[in-house]
Design an enzyme around this catalytic site. Structure first.
Site, PDB file in Angstrom:
ATOM      1  CB  CYS A   7      10.446  -0.108   2.313  1.00 17.74           C
ATOM      2  SG  CYS A   7      10.851   0.815   0.935  1.00 17.74           S
ATOM      3  CD  GLU A  65       8.447  -3.225   8.415  1.00 23.05           C
ATOM      4  OE1 GLU A  65       7.742  -4.004   8.210  1.00 23.05           O
ATOM      5  OE2 GLU A  65       8.961  -2.331   7.375  1.00 23.05           O
ATOM      6  CE  LYS A 122      -2.974  -8.368  -4.284  1.00 26.89           C
ATOM      7  NZ  LYS A 122      -3.388  -7.420  -3.312  1.00 26.89           N
ATOM      8  CB  SER A 133       4.875  -7.310   5.711  1.00 27.20           C
ATOM      9  OG  SER A 133       3.992  -8.176   5.284  1.00 27.20           O
ATOM     10  CD  GLU A 180      -5.672  -6.270   0.416  1.00 20.83           C
ATOM     11  OE1 GLU A 180      -4.692  -5.730  -0.394  1.00 20.83           O
ATOM     12  OE2 GLU A 180      -5.586  -7.227   1.205  1.00 20.83           O
ATOM     13  CG  PHE A 186      -0.083   0.551   2.508  1.00 24.00           C
ATOM     14  CD1 PHE A 186      -0.191   1.689   2.627  1.00 24.00           C
ATOM     15  CD2 PHE A 186       0.238  -0.493   3.341  1.00 24.00           C
ATOM     16  CE1 PHE A 186       0.604   2.256   3.954  1.00 24.00           C
ATOM     17  CE2 PHE A 186       0.820  -0.088   4.575  1.00 24.00           C
ATOM     18  CZ  PHE A 186       1.097   1.217   4.860  1.00 24.00           C
TER      19      PHE A 186
HETATM   20  P1  NAD Z   1       1.602  -6.648   3.084  1.00 27.59           P
HETATM   21  O1  NAD Z   1       2.975  -7.689   3.000  1.00 27.59           O
HETATM   22  O2  NAD Z   1       0.498  -6.788   3.877  1.00 27.59           O
HETATM   23  O3  NAD Z   1       0.960  -6.748   1.561  1.00 27.59           O
HETATM   24  C1  NAD Z   1       1.664  -6.790   0.187  1.00 27.59           C
HETATM   25  C2  NAD Z   1       0.904  -7.378  -0.880  1.00 27.59           C
HETATM   26  O4  NAD Z   1       0.511  -8.497  -0.187  1.00 27.59           O
HETATM   27  C3  NAD Z   1      -0.579  -6.813  -0.930  1.00 27.59           C
HETATM   28  O5  NAD Z   1      -0.843  -6.726  -2.149  1.00 27.59           O
HETATM   29  C4  NAD Z   1      -1.570  -7.724  -0.208  1.00 27.59           C
HETATM   30  O6  NAD Z   1      -2.736  -7.658  -0.860  1.00 27.59           O
HETATM   31  C5  NAD Z   1      -0.736  -9.069  -0.234  1.00 27.59           C
HETATM   32  N1  NAD Z   1      -0.946  -9.771   1.110  1.00 27.59           N
HETATM   33  C6  NAD Z   1      -1.161  -9.518   2.028  1.00 27.59           C
HETATM   34  N2  NAD Z   1      -1.446 -10.673   2.957  1.00 27.59           N
HETATM   35  C7  NAD Z   1      -1.142 -11.629   2.244  1.00 27.59           C
HETATM   36  C8  NAD Z   1      -1.343 -13.072   2.403  1.00 27.59           C
HETATM   37  N3  NAD Z   1      -1.609 -13.484   3.750  1.00 27.59           N
HETATM   38  N4  NAD Z   1      -1.021 -13.773   1.403  1.00 27.59           N
HETATM   39  C9  NAD Z   1      -0.717 -13.373   0.053  1.00 27.59           C
HETATM   40  N5  NAD Z   1      -0.859 -12.166  -0.138  1.00 27.59           N
HETATM   41  C10 NAD Z   1      -1.009 -11.167   0.933  1.00 27.59           C
HETATM   42  O7  NAD Z   1       2.539  -5.229   3.064  1.00 27.59           O
HETATM   43  P2  NAD Z   1       1.722  -3.793   3.131  1.00 27.59           P
HETATM   44  O8  NAD Z   1       1.197  -3.465   4.567  1.00 27.59           O
HETATM   45  O9  NAD Z   1       0.718  -3.475   1.994  1.00 27.59           O
HETATM   46  O10 NAD Z   1       3.153  -2.835   3.116  1.00 27.59           O
HETATM   47  C11 NAD Z   1       4.024  -2.413   4.012  1.00 27.59           C
HETATM   48  C12 NAD Z   1       4.969  -3.417   4.048  1.00 27.59           C
HETATM   49  O11 NAD Z   1       5.711  -3.537   2.924  1.00 27.59           O
HETATM   50  C13 NAD Z   1       6.083  -2.881   5.072  1.00 27.59           C
HETATM   51  O12 NAD Z   1       6.491  -4.385   5.480  1.00 27.59           O
HETATM   52  C14 NAD Z   1       7.166  -2.456   4.249  1.00 27.59           C
HETATM   53  O13 NAD Z   1       8.545  -2.292   4.916  1.00 27.59           O
HETATM   54  C15 NAD Z   1       7.096  -3.068   3.085  1.00 27.59           C
HETATM   55  N6  NAD Z   1       7.710  -2.455   1.718  1.00 27.59           N
HETATM   56  C16 NAD Z   1       9.067  -3.052   1.498  1.00 27.59           C
HETATM   57  C17 NAD Z   1       9.676  -2.326   0.715  1.00 27.59           C
HETATM   58  C18 NAD Z   1      10.894  -2.841   0.182  1.00 27.59           C
HETATM   59  O14 NAD Z   1      11.442  -2.153  -1.041  1.00 27.59           O
HETATM   60  N7  NAD Z   1      11.759  -3.787   0.710  1.00 27.59           N
HETATM   61  C19 NAD Z   1       8.933  -1.308  -0.221  1.00 27.59           C
HETATM   62  C20 NAD Z   1       7.809  -1.116   0.264  1.00 27.59           C
HETATM   63  C21 NAD Z   1       7.238  -1.487   1.280  1.00 27.59           C
END
Ligand code: NAD
Length: 500
Positions: A286, A385, A178, A231, A181, A154
């Site tokens: 991030c 985090e 994808k 994450s 959401e 997000f």
């Molecule tokens: P998230 O892991 O909750 O979601 C990321 C994606 O995975 C979304 O599209 C979501 O729909 C999907 N997803 C969520 N739960 C899932 C599951 N159980 N099974 C399959 N798919 C699933 O992350 P977020 O809250 O959207 O974003 C924040 C996180 O992203 C933080 O941890 C941040 O550090 C990380 N991030 C990392 C970088 C990097 O470059 N390393 C960059 C941006 C964000």
């Protein structure tokens, strides 16, 4: 129940909006008001399959397009993105909450990736060795994978999709996005720009969803590669399931970025940099700095300089001019971040500035900025985090102690050192076990012609995102070894002098 002011969003398949049919949806909020503004469809496995099928046939055509045609589409897309970035920034702010200037900054950083990808004719050049053996030449080519998927977080609803899709499409693949959401509308705006830029239908698809949609992509036989950012627990899961299914996967995870501040650092420069890197986008980056490691006697001055800057910062709706920090993404996340502040205080950290007590707008998912001092590595506020506007200060006696602390952390996305000593900076960049390093630069996000990625639990897979490694990720290498009969020995008379 859906109210008239709630927009019902669609998927984007074959160059047009397609309503969801699964019957499952998720609410999208304006985090600055707390109000639901849209409803996003959550795709079923069947909808994913149908979308991927259209991408498969589009990919077959697109891979045959000339490099100059692909470059022309990318240039057109770049122009559209640039000219309509204000509209796109407003969409990002309305669903993510970050301030407009930050949303514009995210678009600008994403645009760099499109500009990089316009160089695809140059980027896809292979190597050639004439006469590797007598009469034998060897050359390499890189070919597209077919249909590739991007699953994005997000916190950067424009930049992260552009990290992936610009190179993927330039390399001749069809790309299925994808998006998160939580803020899905920006992806539909991008889809419309791609179409206007002349990208054939089906080469860029947006399919919304949650775990069910993600699992269907990970299990789909026609998805050749998955590029993920999110994450750490989900990144690990995506990597394990995707690779078990034989796919190429790059999965970027979470972070806990440290700034090492040496006693000789320019304190004002360090404090300015740390404040903007810790609290910008409400800490939901991030590459946000979440731990300042103060070496030797620098701690008191640093804490004073940071805390002196916080009262001048305004927390409010990201769309209002003069706002420095917007809300968090959801109510639950805001409460979770506030819970970390309480846990830190209970564990013995000194609460220098308490974001829970700051005067913030009552509606929406706001939380003020918190500064915690005397944080120790055993506290959850240090270990986890948090992904919110909370900065921890850890005090250490020496450079070595600070370096060891950073190297012991499970996350290794970005880090920064603040010092006037070139030798110390050089040792730091050499010995620190982190993927991206800043020297007096707080958020060292590489420019688009390098690649982006952390180490350890911040990246699963071998390939970093975008730049040269992105081109490699979205293509397969092939090496051709060729020998041709000498025309002088040919059975057919080609007019060459005969040798037999
Ligand atoms: P998230 O892991 O909750 O979601 C990321 C994606 O995975 C979304 O599209 C979501 O729909 C999907 N997803 C969520 N739960 C899932 C599951 N159980 N099974 C399959 N798919 C699933 O992350 P977020 O809250 O959207 O974003 C924040 C996180 O992203 C933080 O941890 C941040 O550090 C990380 N991030 C990392 C970088 C990097 O470059 N390393 C960059 C941006 C964000």
């Amino acid at each position: 129940m859906t109210t008239p002011s709630v927009t019902v969003l669609d998927h984007w398949i074959s160059g047009t909006r397609v309503p969801g049919t699964s019957g499952r949806t998720a609410p999208v909020h304006d985090p600055a008001t707390g109000r639901q503004t849209a409803e996003v469809p959550l795709a079923s496995a069947g909808e994913i399959d149908a979308a991927v099928k259209t991408a498969v046939s589009a990919a077959k055509e697109w891979r045959t397009s000339s490099l100059s045609k692909r470059a022309a589409v990318l240039f057109a897309f770049r122009e559209l993105l640039n000219s309509r970035s204000d509209e796109l920034a407003a969409i990002v702010t309305a669903e993510h909450g970050k301030v407009l200037s930050d949303a514009a900054g995210e678009i600008a950083r994403g645009l760099e990736n499109v500009e990089f990808a316009t160089g695809v004719p140059q980027l896809l050049k292979g190597g050639f060795s004439e006469q590797a053996a007598t009469g034998v030449d060897v050359y390499s080519i890189r070919q597209p994978l077919g249909v590739v998927a991007g699953i994005t977080p997000f916190n950067f609803p424009v930049m992260v999709p552009l990290w992936m899709c610009a190179n993927a499409i330039a390399c001749g693949n069809a790309f299925v996005l994808k998006p998160s959401e939580k803020d899905p509308s920006a992806s539909l705006f991008l889809a419309e720009l791609w179409k206007e830029a002349g990208l054939p239908d089906g080469v860029f698809t947006v399919i919304h969803g949650d775990k069910e949609a993600v699992d269907a992509l990970l299990d789909h036989d026609d998805i050749a590669a998955v590029s993920f950012v999110g994450s750490t627990p989900i990144a690990r899961y995506i990597y394990e399931r995707g690779t078990a299914n034989g796919k190429r996967v790059q999965a970027l995870g979470g972070a806990k970025n440290h700034a090492l501040v040496l006693p000789d650092a320019d304190i004002d420069m360090a404090a300015d940099a740390i404040v903007s890197a810790a609290y910008g986008a409400a800490g939901e980056r991030c590459m946000a700095l979440s731990v300042a490691v103060a070496v030797g006697g620098v701690g008191d001055d640093l804490v004073e300089a940071i805390s002196a800057r916080l009262p001048a910062l305004t927390v409010g709706p990201g769309s209002e001019p003069g706002t420095d920090m917007g809300p968090l993404i959801t109510r639950e996340h805001r409460d979770r971040v506030a819970g970390y502040v309480s846990a830190g205080a209970e564990a013995g950290a000194t609460v220098v500035v308490d974001g829970r007590e700051q005067d913030v707008p009552a509606d929406g998912f706001f939380l003020g900025m918190t500064l915690l001092d005397d944080v120790t590595p055993d506290m959850t506020v240090y270990r986890d985090e948090i992904f919110g506007p909370v900065l921890s200060v850890v005090r250490v006696d020496t450079f070595e102690e600070g370096l060891a602390l950073i190297n012991a952390n499970q996350y290794a996305n970005g880090t920064a050192i603040f010092t006037r000593d070139g030798g110390a900076a050089r040792r730091f960049q050499n010995e620190v076990e982190v993927g991206m390093v800043g020297i007096n630069v707080p958020i060292p996000v590489p420019v688009a012609y390098y690649s982006f990625g952390g180490w350890k639990d911040s990246l699963f897979g071998d390939t970093h995102m975008y730049g040269p490694e992105g081109i490699n990720f979205f293509t397969r290498g092939k090496v051709v070894t060729q020998r041709w009969p000498d025309p002088a020995t040919s059975r057919v008379d080609l007019g060459f002098p005969r040798t037999r």
